[in-house]
Design a protein around this motif. Structure first.
Motif: not given
Ligand code: FAD
Length: 390
Positions: A98-103
């Motif tokens: 449901p989400f894409h992330y940035l790390w």
């Protein structure tokens, strides 16, 4: 035996752009025929990472660009479709995340933190901590920061399958296609083996294949550019789900990872970002060694010992820009009685179909012909690359 079919709109190419447009046109009452010379989605679409971008990736240099603004509406439109409230019913499509992330692996993000917290990005980039972190980042060895983006990741094969269902009998498995033109350089008809198709308008959504179609037709503009990538695939039985861009020192993600289910019950990490852009000309073994090192540095607690590795070379086909930069939004150019299209991003397919519908309306093209009935063979869907690359 030769067959001639008449339709309102003839679409050439069944990737995401052609299939989405086909479904929208049918919904608006147009008769359509979509010709596909290989497999549905088998060009770039099935090789994409399935991220429905909202533009944050293009804001990594610290400001919002036109591209970031143009694409911002896309996650919402796709989510509505997945929930059954949108322009197309995509309720059977598999949502991978449901989400894409940035790390950020270390302190690097600190100079971006103010920007991520700014009003412009509120609701689009949210810092996550503790239990809200994706499981892969819950290791005590992880020292970086994670931001959740208002973006989602889809299983593209299931999108192609659903759009194929919505196409009804409008799809045709075509032999090589030739374009016949009249004295005014308009398309008079499209031929494929013994089949002739006549339409009010022709739409070229053949991705990289648009160039050859235009050459056959004798039309040079719009010109196309290819931006090549060499992606890396890692398959293993225990790989944790990871859907994230890793921030590097440039405005582009150092690494973009998505995770996909394979037919043999395993999981495949699909690695893009700078790794894939900079590794284009490397021998596969060298790029794999680079990817192993990169993952070893970034996620040393993930066990990759029993994994299988592969690479995939693929071109992004887009309208030509000066300096091979990325175009800003979906692209539709009217040429005589045709429209030449590239979505430039899978996520922008809804935008592309808006642009086509607008151009048809401006040209006074309305539904006129009944849906042609035919018994021609239908094209099949492409096999996911994580099931063919190893
Ligand atoms: P294609 O998917 O290439 O489809 C064209 C179709 O036309 C093919 O099926 C082909 O067989 C057919 N064809 C070719 N010639 C002819 C002909 N003469 N007649 C009839 N049919 C023909 N975008 C995102 O939004 N999110 C992502 O995460 C993402 N990841 C990506 C990762 C990679 C590695 C790549 C390469 C791209 C990625 N993209 C992503 C971009 C996205 O995949 C493309 O913009 C999009 O899939 C293009 O769709 P298309 O329908 O124009 O082309």
């Amino acid at each position: 035996m030769s067959t001639t079919l008449e339709t309102d709109i003839c679409i050439l190419g069944g990737g995401i752009a052609g299939l989405w447009l086909n479904a929208r046109l049918r919904q608006q009452g147009f008769s359509t025929l979509l010709l596909e010379t290989a497999t549905l989605g088998g060009g770039q679409s099935i090789k994409s990472q399935g991220i429905i971008h909202g533009g944050t990736k293009y804001a990594l240099h610290g400001k919002l660009t036109t591209a970031a603004e143009a694409i911002a509406a896309m996650p919402g439109r796709w989510r509505d479709c997945l929930e059954g409230n949108g322009e197309l019913d995509l309720t059977p499509v598999r949502l991978l995340s449901p989400f894409h992330y940035l790390w950020s692996p270390g302190g690097l993000v600190s100079n971006m933190a103010g920007f991520f917290a700014s009003k412009a990005l509120r609701g689009r980039v949210d810092a996550v901590k503790g239990e809200a972190l994706p499981a892969v980042f819950q290791s005590p060895r992880f020292k970086g920061k994670v931001y959740r983006l208002a973006e989602l990741v889809l299983d593209v094969p299931s999108v192609i399958e659903r759009l194929t269902e919505l196409a009804g009998h409008s799809l045709v498995a075509a032999e090589p296609i030739s374009i016949e033109r009249d004295d005014n350089n308009q398309i008079a008809c499209v031929r494929s083996g013994d089949l002739t198709i006549k339409a009010q308008r022709y739409v070229l959504t053949s991705g990289e294949g648009n160039q050859a179609l235009q050459a056959d037709w004798g039309v040079e503009q719009p010109a196309m550019q290819r931006r090549p990538l060499q992606m890396v695939l890692v398959k293993g039985p225990q790989l944790p789900g990871l859907y994230a861009h890793c921030l590097g020192s440039s405005p582009k993600p150092r690494l973009t990872v998505t995770t996909h289910p394979t037919a043999d019950g395993q999981w495949c990490w699909y690695l893009g970002g700078e790794l894939a852009e900079q590794g284009v000309d490397l021998p596969a073994a060298e790029l794999i060694a680079r990817a192993r090192k990169e993952l070893g540095e970034l996620l040393p607690w993930v066990d990759l010992d029993d994994s299988q590795w592969a690479t995939l070379k693929v071109n992004r086909a887009e309208p030509a820009q000066s300096g091979l930069v990325r175009p800003d939004s979906a692209y539709v150019q009217g040429v005589h009685n045709a429209l030449v299209c590239w979505p430039t991003k899978l996520a922008l397919s809804p935008h592309l179909s808006d642009l086509v519908l607008e151009q048809l309306q401006q040209a006074g093209v309305t539904p006129r012909t009944a849906q042609p009935v035919h018994a021609l063979p239908q094209p099949t869907a492409a096999t996911p690359i994580w099931d063919t690359c190893f």
